[in-house]
Scaffold this motif. Sequence first.
Motif, PDB file in Angstrom:
ATOM      1  N   GLU A 101     -14.539  -1.523   5.740  1.00 28.00           N
ATOM      2  CA  GLU A 101     -13.609  -0.213   5.267  1.00 28.00           C
ATOM      3  C   GLU A 101     -13.758   0.116   3.589  1.00 28.00           C
ATOM      4  O   GLU A 101     -14.394  -0.950   2.991  1.00 28.00           O
ATOM      5  CB  GLU A 101     -12.158  -0.801   5.355  1.00 28.00           C
ATOM      6  CG  GLU A 101     -11.981  -1.053   6.853  1.00 28.00           C
ATOM      7  CD  GLU A 101     -10.527  -1.522   7.071  1.00 28.00           C
ATOM      8  OE1 GLU A 101     -10.024  -1.809   8.292  1.00 28.00           O
ATOM      9  OE2 GLU A 101      -9.799  -1.927   6.109  1.00 28.00           O
ATOM     10  N   ALA A 102     -13.660   1.288   3.386  1.00 27.49           N
ATOM     11  CA  ALA A 102     -13.478   1.777   2.032  1.00 27.49           C
ATOM     12  C   ALA A 102     -12.431   1.114   1.240  1.00 27.49           C
ATOM     13  O   ALA A 102     -11.306   1.064   2.060  1.00 27.49           O
ATOM     14  CB  ALA A 102     -13.417   3.179   1.967  1.00 27.49           C
ATOM     15  N   PRO A 103     -12.443   0.648   0.128  1.00 27.20           N
ATOM     16  CA  PRO A 103     -11.503  -0.328  -0.712  1.00 27.20           C
ATOM     17  C   PRO A 103     -10.159   0.753  -0.648  1.00 27.20           C
ATOM     18  O   PRO A 103     -10.317   1.995  -0.953  1.00 27.20           O
ATOM     19  CB  PRO A 103     -12.082  -0.381  -1.824  1.00 27.20           C
ATOM     20  CG  PRO A 103     -13.456  -0.547  -1.635  1.00 27.20           C
ATOM     21  CD  PRO A 103     -13.544   0.498  -0.666  1.00 27.20           C
ATOM     22  N   PHE A 104      -8.838   0.097  -0.541  1.00 24.39           N
ATOM     23  CA  PHE A 104      -7.547   0.865  -0.878  1.00 24.39           C
ATOM     24  C   PHE A 104      -7.035  -0.206  -1.578  1.00 24.39           C
ATOM     25  O   PHE A 104      -6.465  -1.076  -1.037  1.00 24.39           O
ATOM     26  CB  PHE A 104      -7.195   1.068   0.652  1.00 24.39           C
ATOM     27  CG  PHE A 104      -5.708   1.760   0.498  1.00 24.39           C
ATOM     28  CD1 PHE A 104      -5.206   2.236  -0.703  1.00 24.39           C
ATOM     29  CD2 PHE A 104      -5.370   1.774   1.825  1.00 24.39           C
ATOM     30  CE1 PHE A 104      -3.768   2.877  -0.637  1.00 24.39           C
ATOM     31  CE2 PHE A 104      -3.967   2.444   1.767  1.00 24.39           C
ATOM     32  CZ  PHE A 104      -3.337   2.935   0.666  1.00 24.39           C
ATOM     33  N   LEU A 105      -6.472   0.168  -2.779  1.00 28.75           N
ATOM     34  CA  LEU A 105      -5.838  -0.896  -3.708  1.00 28.75           C
ATOM     35  C   LEU A 105      -4.537  -0.391  -4.330  1.00 28.75           C
ATOM     36  O   LEU A 105      -4.480   0.921  -4.563  1.00 28.75           O
ATOM     37  CB  LEU A 105      -6.601  -1.512  -4.649  1.00 28.75           C
ATOM     38  CG  LEU A 105      -7.951  -2.117  -4.212  1.00 28.75           C
ATOM     39  CD1 LEU A 105      -8.965  -2.672  -5.467  1.00 28.75           C
ATOM     40  CD2 LEU A 105      -7.512  -3.345  -3.331  1.00 28.75           C
ATOM     41  N   LEU A 106      -3.581  -1.150  -4.577  1.00 26.52           N
ATOM     42  CA  LEU A 106      -2.355  -0.775  -5.295  1.00 26.52           C
ATOM     43  C   LEU A 106      -2.376  -1.370  -6.786  1.00 26.52           C
ATOM     44  O   LEU A 106      -2.539  -2.609  -6.598  1.00 26.52           O
ATOM     45  CB  LEU A 106      -1.043  -1.107  -4.667  1.00 26.52           C
ATOM     46  CG  LEU A 106       0.132  -1.051  -5.388  1.00 26.52           C
ATOM     47  CD1 LEU A 106       0.440   0.573  -5.844  1.00 26.52           C
ATOM     48  CD2 LEU A 106       1.220  -1.822  -4.713  1.00 26.52           C
ATOM     49  N   LEU A 107      -2.342  -0.628  -7.789  1.00 23.82           N
ATOM     50  CA  LEU A 107      -2.250  -1.214  -9.032  1.00 23.82           C
ATOM     51  C   LEU A 107      -0.935  -1.049  -9.644  1.00 23.82           C
ATOM     52  O   LEU A 107      -0.506   0.183  -9.888  1.00 23.82           O
ATOM     53  CB  LEU A 107      -3.331  -0.762  -9.915  1.00 23.82           C
ATOM     54  CG  LEU A 107      -4.892  -1.131  -9.942  1.00 23.82           C
ATOM     55  CD1 LEU A 107      -5.534  -0.929  -8.657  1.00 23.82           C
ATOM     56  CD2 LEU A 107      -5.662  -0.827 -10.910  1.00 23.82           C
ATOM     57  N   CYS A 108      -0.277  -1.987 -10.239  1.00 21.31           N
ATOM     58  CA  CYS A 108       1.108  -1.907 -10.896  1.00 21.31           C
ATOM     59  C   CYS A 108       0.799  -2.043 -12.424  1.00 21.31           C
ATOM     60  O   CYS A 108       0.581  -3.154 -13.018  1.00 21.31           O
ATOM     61  CB  CYS A 108       2.056  -3.012 -10.358  1.00 21.31           C
ATOM     62  SG  CYS A 108       2.409  -2.572  -8.586  1.00 21.31           S
ATOM     63  N   ASP A 109       1.369  -1.086 -13.162  1.00 23.55           N
ATOM     64  CA  ASP A 109       1.219  -1.030 -14.651  1.00 23.55           C
ATOM     65  C   ASP A 109       2.623  -1.023 -15.236  1.00 23.55           C
ATOM     66  O   ASP A 109       3.362   0.005 -15.259  1.00 23.55           O
ATOM     67  CB  ASP A 109       0.378   0.412 -14.880  1.00 23.55           C
ATOM     68  CG  ASP A 109       0.557   0.472 -16.558  1.00 23.55           C
ATOM     69  OD1 ASP A 109       0.454  -0.658 -17.287  1.00 23.55           O
ATOM     70  OD2 ASP A 109       0.155   1.408 -17.068  1.00 23.55           O
ATOM     71  N   GLY A 110       3.018  -2.383 -15.441  1.00 28.80           N
ATOM     72  CA  GLY A 110       4.258  -2.440 -16.123  1.00 28.80           C
ATOM     73  C   GLY A 110       5.576  -2.486 -15.443  1.00 28.80           C
ATOM     74  O   GLY A 110       6.750  -2.016 -15.822  1.00 28.80           O
ATOM     75  N   PRO A 197     -12.995   5.257  -0.860  1.00 30.33           N
ATOM     76  CA  PRO A 197     -12.598   4.166  -1.949  1.00 30.33           C
ATOM     77  C   PRO A 197     -11.396   4.809  -2.734  1.00 30.33           C
ATOM     78  O   PRO A 197     -11.685   5.694  -3.741  1.00 30.33           O
ATOM     79  CB  PRO A 197     -13.851   3.678  -2.525  1.00 30.33           C
ATOM     80  CG  PRO A 197     -14.794   4.642  -1.840  1.00 30.33           C
ATOM     81  CD  PRO A 197     -14.425   5.684  -1.049  1.00 30.33           C
ATOM     82  N   ILE A 198     -10.353   4.089  -2.815  1.00 24.78           N
ATOM     83  CA  ILE A 198      -9.287   4.766  -3.640  1.00 24.78           C
ATOM     84  C   ILE A 198      -8.286   3.533  -4.122  1.00 24.78           C
ATOM     85  O   ILE A 198      -8.173   2.320  -3.489  1.00 24.78           O
ATOM     86  CB  ILE A 198      -8.273   5.690  -3.016  1.00 24.78           C
ATOM     87  CG1 ILE A 198      -7.281   6.371  -3.773  1.00 24.78           C
ATOM     88  CG2 ILE A 198      -7.651   4.967  -1.607  1.00 24.78           C
ATOM     89  CD1 ILE A 198      -6.732   7.487  -3.118  1.00 24.78           C
ATOM     90  N   ALA A 199      -7.890   3.573  -5.361  1.00 22.55           N
ATOM     91  CA  ALA A 199      -6.811   2.855  -5.952  1.00 22.55           C
ATOM     92  C   ALA A 199      -5.664   3.679  -6.597  1.00 22.55           C
ATOM     93  O   ALA A 199      -6.011   4.682  -7.048  1.00 22.55           O
ATOM     94  CB  ALA A 199      -7.362   1.799  -7.126  1.00 22.55           C
ATOM     95  N   LEU A 200      -4.368   3.351  -6.499  1.00 22.76           N
ATOM     96  CA  LEU A 200      -3.109   4.073  -6.816  1.00 22.76           C
ATOM     97  C   LEU A 200      -2.379   3.220  -8.035  1.00 22.76           C
ATOM     98  O   LEU A 200      -2.182   2.005  -7.542  1.00 22.76           O
ATOM     99  CB  LEU A 200      -2.350   4.485  -5.726  1.00 22.76           C
ATOM    100  CG  LEU A 200      -0.958   4.972  -6.259  1.00 22.76           C
ATOM    101  CD1 LEU A 200      -1.261   6.234  -6.719  1.00 22.76           C
ATOM    102  CD2 LEU A 200       0.041   4.985  -5.062  1.00 22.76           C
ATOM    103  N   VAL A 201      -2.111   3.751  -8.952  1.00 22.32           N
ATOM    104  CA  VAL A 201      -1.649   3.035 -10.277  1.00 22.32           C
ATOM    105  C   VAL A 201      -0.093   3.609 -10.120  1.00 22.32           C
ATOM    106  O   VAL A 201       0.010   4.786 -10.312  1.00 22.32           O
ATOM    107  CB  VAL A 201      -2.335   3.445 -11.543  1.00 22.32           C
ATOM    108  CG1 VAL A 201      -1.839   2.537 -12.595  1.00 22.32           C
ATOM    109  CG2 VAL A 201      -3.770   3.065 -11.239  1.00 22.32           C
ATOM    110  N   MET A 202       0.548   2.641  -9.920  1.00 22.15           N
ATOM    111  CA  MET A 202       2.168   2.970 -10.342  1.00 22.15           C
ATOM    112  C   MET A 202       2.588   2.519 -11.501  1.00 22.15           C
ATOM    113  O   MET A 202       2.350   1.337 -11.844  1.00 22.15           O
ATOM    114  CB  MET A 202       2.884   2.605  -8.873  1.00 22.15           C
ATOM    115  CG  MET A 202       2.696   3.132  -7.538  1.00 22.15           C
ATOM    116  SD  MET A 202       2.650   4.706  -7.622  1.00 22.15           S
ATOM    117  CE  MET A 202       4.468   4.955  -8.029  1.00 22.15           C
ATOM    118  N   GLY A 203       3.082   3.387 -12.262  1.00 24.20           N
ATOM    119  CA  GLY A 203       3.851   2.933 -13.715  1.00 24.20           C
ATOM    120  C   GLY A 203       5.162   2.093 -13.460  1.00 24.20           C
ATOM    121  O   GLY A 203       5.760   2.212 -12.559  1.00 24.20           O
TER     122      GLY A 203
END
Length: 254
Positions: A101-110, A197-203
């Motif tokens: 699968e194409a990468p699917f990630l969640l990133l948490c910034d602070g 391929p997608i990554a989502l950054v939540m602040g």
Amino acid sequence: MREHQEAGGVQLVYGKNAVAELLKSGVGVDTVFLQDTMAPPQAAYFTALAKEAGAVVKRVHSQKLAAMCATQSHQGVAARAAEVDYRTLDELLCAAREKGEAPFLLLCDGVEDPHNLGALLRTALLVGAHGAVIPRRGGVSVTPTVMKASAGAAARLPIARVANLSEAIRRLKKENVFVYCADMDGAPVYAQNLTGPIALVMGGEGAGVSQLVKKLCDGALSLPMAARGTGVDSFNVSVAGGIILYEIMRQRAQ
């Protein structure tokens, strides 16, 4: 809600869903504490899970359990477990490759509120993300409160804890992962192609995504709102993350 951390890298996870998922996940659990007044069917359920996980069951008074967990919200059950086994960013990418699968990630910034982080991790697991990335500094780690708020999802979703979130984003971009951040000035989420391929950054809850991280992202996503000018000008970070993560899952499924 307070958290309880014991010495030696051991923590107490409490709450029915969190403890059940922890026991099912295979993470090392040595003892399960059950309130002495817990209903027999529930006690039998947790006893069976503990036996399968190789954990000892101890019945304790409700006041003692509350003192152990440093909260009255333990729901009658707690488990003593080792700290979360954090993964590397490469391991998260490898997990996606192994599934084809194409990468699917969640990133948490602070993200500093453990309930928000728990809710985000729960959603990430349910929408099929391959993992989450959190910073070592500038945000909450996976604590018992996070575990409980995630309903145990934090025990199942691979989580990488990195020294530098910006470097993690640069690494993802080298792997051809398109990195979006959630921002009120971004493009409407439903108008973007969020497949591949997608990554989502939540602040964080106050400042949102940091300026440095925002500059590194390939794009920004926003959620149009109907109640502007009312004094309530944004969604809660876990709610916003849930909406965007679900939209990514919907588009990837098409």
